[in-house]
Design a protein around this motif. Structure first.
Motif, PDB file in Angstrom:
ATOM      1  N   ARG A   1     -33.544  23.147  50.882  1.00 40.65           N
ATOM      2  CA  ARG A   1     -32.231  23.418  50.891  1.00 40.65           C
ATOM      3  C   ARG A   1     -31.757  23.847  52.344  1.00 40.65           C
ATOM      4  NH1 ARG A   1     -29.719  27.911  47.319  1.00 40.65           N
ATOM      5  NH2 ARG A   1     -30.907  29.155  48.966  1.00 40.65           N
TER       6      ARG A   1
ATOM      7  N   VAL B   1     -29.756  21.780  55.023  1.00 40.60           N
ATOM      8  CA  VAL B   1     -28.549  22.139  55.047  1.00 40.60           C
ATOM      9  C   VAL B   1     -28.230  22.624  56.529  1.00 40.60           C
ATOM     10  CG1 VAL B   1     -26.561  23.059  54.141  1.00 40.60           C
ATOM     11  CG2 VAL B   1     -27.916  22.163  52.705  1.00 40.60           C
ATOM     12  N   ARG B   2     -29.019  23.708  56.705  1.00 35.48           N
ATOM     13  CA  ARG B   2     -28.626  24.518  57.901  1.00 35.48           C
ATOM     14  C   ARG B   2     -29.422  23.955  59.283  1.00 35.48           C
ATOM     15  NH1 ARG B   2     -25.116  28.199  55.854  1.00 35.48           N
ATOM     16  NH2 ARG B   2     -25.312  29.165  57.896  1.00 35.48           N
TER      17      ARG B   2
ATOM     18  N   ASN C   1     -24.530  21.454  38.568  1.00 36.34           N
ATOM     19  CA  ASN C   1     -23.178  21.893  38.690  1.00 36.34           C
ATOM     20  C   ASN C   1     -22.486  20.717  39.820  1.00 36.34           C
ATOM     21  OD1 ASN C   1     -23.616  23.326  36.988  1.00 36.34           O
ATOM     22  ND2 ASN C   1     -22.934  25.220  37.813  1.00 36.34           N
ATOM     23  N   CYS C   2     -23.347  20.611  40.972  1.00 39.04           N
ATOM     24  CA  CYS C   2     -22.839  19.989  42.121  1.00 39.04           C
ATOM     25  C   CYS C   2     -23.439  18.654  42.227  1.00 39.04           C
ATOM     26  CB  CYS C   2     -22.750  20.657  43.179  1.00 39.04           C
ATOM     27  SG  CYS C   2     -21.584  22.158  43.334  1.00 39.04           S
ATOM     28  N   HIS C   3     -24.804  18.573  42.361  1.00 39.26           N
ATOM     29  CA  HIS C   3     -25.355  17.281  42.569  1.00 39.26           C
ATOM     30  C   HIS C   3     -25.500  16.527  41.289  1.00 39.26           C
ATOM     31  CE1 HIS C   3     -27.619  18.745  46.078  1.00 39.26           C
ATOM     32  NE2 HIS C   3     -27.481  19.959  45.602  1.00 39.26           N
ATOM     33  N   VAL C   4     -25.658  15.465  41.863  1.00 37.16           N
ATOM     34  CA  VAL C   4     -25.363  14.254  40.888  1.00 37.16           C
ATOM     35  C   VAL C   4     -26.547  14.125  40.106  1.00 37.16           C
ATOM     36  CG1 VAL C   4     -24.596  12.036  40.246  1.00 37.16           C
ATOM     37  CG2 VAL C   4     -23.193  13.412  41.814  1.00 37.16           C
TER      38      VAL C   4
ATOM     39  N   GLY D   1     -21.697  33.164  56.488  1.00 42.03           N
ATOM     40  CA  GLY D   1     -22.288  32.048  57.099  1.00 42.03           C
ATOM     41  C   GLY D   1     -22.279  30.700  56.487  1.00 42.03           C
ATOM     42  N   ALA D   2     -21.517  30.576  55.431  1.00 46.99           N
ATOM     43  CA  ALA D   2     -21.273  29.505  54.990  1.00 46.99           C
ATOM     44  C   ALA D   2     -20.706  28.385  55.356  1.00 46.99           C
ATOM     45  CB  ALA D   2     -20.629  29.500  53.570  1.00 46.99           C
TER      46      ALA D   2
ATOM     47  N   TRP E   1     -20.179  26.913  59.405  1.00 47.35           N
ATOM     48  CA  TRP E   1     -20.735  27.237  60.992  1.00 47.35           C
ATOM     49  C   TRP E   1     -20.555  26.085  61.711  1.00 47.35           C
ATOM     50  CZ3 TRP E   1     -23.552  25.067  57.141  1.00 47.35           C
ATOM     51  CH2 TRP E   1     -24.633  24.381  57.374  1.00 47.35           C
TER      52      TRP E   1
ATOM     53  N   ASP F   1     -21.978  24.757  54.160  1.00 48.92           N
ATOM     54  CA  ASP F   1     -23.106  25.110  53.215  1.00 48.92           C
ATOM     55  C   ASP F   1     -22.362  25.522  51.711  1.00 48.92           C
ATOM     56  OD1 ASP F   1     -25.174  25.778  51.693  1.00 48.92           O
ATOM     57  OD2 ASP F   1     -26.095  26.758  53.240  1.00 48.92           O
TER      58      ASP F   1
ATOM     59  N   HIS G   1     -23.748  26.096  48.978  1.00 53.71           N
ATOM     60  CA  HIS G   1     -24.544  27.221  48.258  1.00 53.71           C
ATOM     61  C   HIS G   1     -24.228  28.336  48.729  1.00 53.71           C
ATOM     62  CE1 HIS G   1     -27.101  23.408  48.933  1.00 53.71           C
ATOM     63  NE2 HIS G   1     -27.135  23.499  47.509  1.00 53.71           N
ATOM     64  N   ARG G   2     -23.796  28.595  49.967  1.00 54.22           N
ATOM     65  CA  ARG G   2     -23.584  30.039  50.435  1.00 54.22           C
ATOM     66  C   ARG G   2     -22.269  30.529  50.219  1.00 54.22           C
ATOM     67  NH1 ARG G   2     -26.732  31.664  55.850  1.00 54.22           N
ATOM     68  NH2 ARG G   2     -28.702  30.729  55.224  1.00 54.22           N
TER      69      ARG G   2
ATOM     70  N   ARG H   1     -15.151  18.361  38.636  1.00 46.77           N
ATOM     71  CA  ARG H   1     -15.767  17.108  38.173  1.00 46.77           C
ATOM     72  C   ARG H   1     -14.585  16.275  36.962  1.00 46.77           C
ATOM     73  NH1 ARG H   1     -22.137  16.717  37.407  1.00 46.77           N
ATOM     74  NH2 ARG H   1     -22.399  17.151  39.774  1.00 46.77           N
TER      75      ARG H   1
ATOM     76  N   TYR I   1     -22.908  11.679  46.492  1.00 48.05           N
ATOM     77  CA  TYR I   1     -22.546  12.826  47.266  1.00 48.05           C
ATOM     78  C   TYR I   1     -22.453  14.008  46.097  1.00 48.05           C
ATOM     79  CZ  TYR I   1     -20.958  15.446  51.169  1.00 48.05           C
ATOM     80  OH  TYR I   1     -20.738  16.464  52.274  1.00 48.05           O
ATOM     81  N   PRO I   2     -23.118  15.226  46.634  1.00 48.55           N
ATOM     82  CA  PRO I   2     -22.882  16.141  45.533  1.00 48.55           C
ATOM     83  C   PRO I   2     -21.380  16.589  45.386  1.00 48.55           C
ATOM     84  CG  PRO I   2     -24.590  16.898  47.081  1.00 48.55           C
ATOM     85  CD  PRO I   2     -23.940  15.721  47.597  1.00 48.55           C
ATOM     86  N   THR I   3     -20.780  16.817  44.081  1.00 43.69           N
ATOM     87  CA  THR I   3     -19.580  17.347  43.824  1.00 43.69           C
ATOM     88  C   THR I   3     -19.542  18.860  44.334  1.00 43.69           C
ATOM     89  OG1 THR I   3     -19.805  17.806  41.710  1.00 43.69           O
ATOM     90  CG2 THR I   3     -19.168  15.451  41.923  1.00 43.69           C
ATOM     91  N   ARG I   4     -18.356  19.292  44.180  1.00 47.20           N
ATOM     92  CA  ARG I   4     -18.582  20.892  44.103  1.00 47.20           C
ATOM     93  C   ARG I   4     -18.188  21.686  43.139  1.00 47.20           C
ATOM     94  NH1 ARG I   4     -18.138  16.974  47.495  1.00 47.20           N
ATOM     95  NH2 ARG I   4     -15.865  16.834  47.276  1.00 47.20           N
ATOM     96  N   THR I   5     -18.145  22.897  43.019  1.00 48.14           N
ATOM     97  CA  THR I   5     -18.206  23.505  41.660  1.00 48.14           C
ATOM     98  C   THR I   5     -16.786  24.487  41.977  1.00 48.14           C
ATOM     99  OG1 THR I   5     -19.031  24.822  40.205  1.00 48.14           O
ATOM    100  CG2 THR I   5     -19.761  25.320  42.738  1.00 48.14           C
TER     101      THR I   5
END
Lengths: 126, 279
Positions: free
Chosen positions: A65, A69-70, A118-121, B132-133, B135, B146, B148-149, B173, B188-192
């Motif tokens: 990840r 991502v980074r 929750n996010c990834h399909v 740093g989510a 940048w 990001d 995740h952050r 969702r 593409y990943p949805t958000r939460t």
């Protein structure tokens, strides 16, 4: 010393209670309750061997990840020298196509909540 | 050793003076000057030019906004307080408060303008993010997220002068478009709930060598050629740089110093317009 009986009984009861997790696990066939997981559907081998992945898949996923991502790196070279794309849905789930039967069944057993889907399909199984 | 205290101090002083002059002889200075801008020394900075006239057309805006929503599983939430948009329309008087005045015609004042993240050269959202989510990507200038952050503190939303960021007040969702099988239309990943999101200039498509979804979508709209132009602003030959050099363009709130990289084409010069029609 007329309290001896009470003290010993109380101590015994305390120890029995404190050791509950131990004897409960011993007595409940926990080993045999281990869940049967859905097998990978295709592919010659996982990115690393099964024992390593069972123990460390979360660390692998976290490293992937961060890399993707980074820093934008997308290629993982396994210890055996094989290159893989670092992708949860593109690489892992291509073989482990049933997220419910593979990821969730084991995490339910282990009492761990995953938040990936929750996010990834998630693939819906095969 | 015959070195006296005096010699030693003199030498020390001479060394200090020479040291102060060293930056003048930094060999990289000359190297940098000899490399033309836009070549190896400059990293890419993706940028977009939006045609103000063409984006007044409903079909043009609809094509861009719908394509973006489908591409990134952006939820369509009916409650205006909880809306989530990566690219959307605002009235010209709100996008460019300095381009209207009290006598501006209502049609112009209220003309819709497509807006999105400006992928600023100096993004204030990045400065305030505590984790740093978000940048600024050095290699291509995209202001990235990001998820995740992101801890949902919304400092970035307060810092962004363009209102380009949306917060997920609840699980998005249920409001994501679904295909016939009930799956989200894009992988593409949805958000939460609890994270901030915004336009990424379609970083995932750029990686695959494709244009942003909105730019591609608008190509399919008849008569809308050139409504959105995408390219590398550090490359003098890119279509974006050509437009910026030859046409009258503006950007939002330039005086804030954020360095927005989304530009707006006010008018095409007659010559260039004729060339555009010929092409």
């Amino acid at each position: 010393m007329r309290d001896r009986t009470g003290i010993v009984l109380g101590l015994g009861a305390f120890l029995a209670l404190a050791a509950f997790p131990v004897w409960h696990a011993l007595g409940s066939d926990a080993e045999r309750a281990r869940p049967e997981l859905e097998r990978a559907v295709e592919g010659p081998a996982c990115v690393e061997d099964t024992l390593f992945m069972t123990a460390h898949h979360q660390e692998v996923l976290n490293a992937w990840r961060t890399a993707v991502v980074r820093t934008g790196e997308r290629t993982y070279v396994s210890t055996s020298g094989v290159e893989h794309e670092m992708s949860l849905t593109g690489t892992c789930m291509r073989c482990h196509a049933d997220s419910q039967g593979f990821c969730e069944r084991c995490h339910d057993y282990a009492g761990v909540t995953t938040r990936c889907w929750n996010c990834h399909v998630a693939p819906e199984g095969s | 050793m015959g070195e006296t205290r005096r010699d030693f101090l003199t030498g020390l002083g001479a060394a200090a003076v020479a040291g102060c002059g060293l930056p003048l002889f930094d060999p990289t200075r000359w190297l940098q000057a000899s490399v033309a801008p836009g070549t190896a020394a400059a990293a890419t900075q993706w940028a977009m030019v939006i045609d103000l006239e063409l984006c007044r057309r409903d079909d043009v805006r609809r094509a861009c906004m719908d394509a973006c929503r489908r591409e990134h599983n952006v939820p369509a939430i009916p409650d205006p307080d909880e809306r989530i948009d990566w690219i959307w329309a605002e009235e010209r008087q709100h996008v460019f408060p300095d381009l209207v005045h009290e006598h501006t015609a209502v049609e112009v004042r209220e003309a819709p303008v497509l807006v999105l993240c400006n992928h600023c050269t100096k993004p204030p959202c990045v400065k305030v993010c505590p984790t740093g989510a978000t940048w600024k990507r050095e290699r291509d200038g995209i202001v990235m997220m990001d998820m995740h952050r992101c801890i949902g503190c919304r400092y970035c939303m307060a810092a962004c002068p363009y209102g380009a960021r949306s917060f997920n007040w609840r699980d998005p969702r249920p409001h994501v478009a679904r295909d016939a099988e009930g799956k989200p239309v894009s992988d593409y990943p949805t958000r939460t709930a609890g994270v901030v999101e915004k336009c990424t200039f379609c970083a995932e498509r750029i990686r695959a060598g494709r244009e942003p979804a909105c730019v591609e979508a608008v190509r399919a709209v008849p008569g809308a050629a050139g409504a959105l132009t995408f390219g590398d602003v550090t490359d003098p030959g890119s279509p974006v740089s050509q437009l910026l050099r030859h046409e009258q363009t503006v950007a939002r709130l330039v005086d804030l110093g954020t360095g927005p990289n989304v530009y707006y084409l006010v008018s095409r010069s007659p010559v260039a317009a004729a060339e555009g029609e010929g092409a």
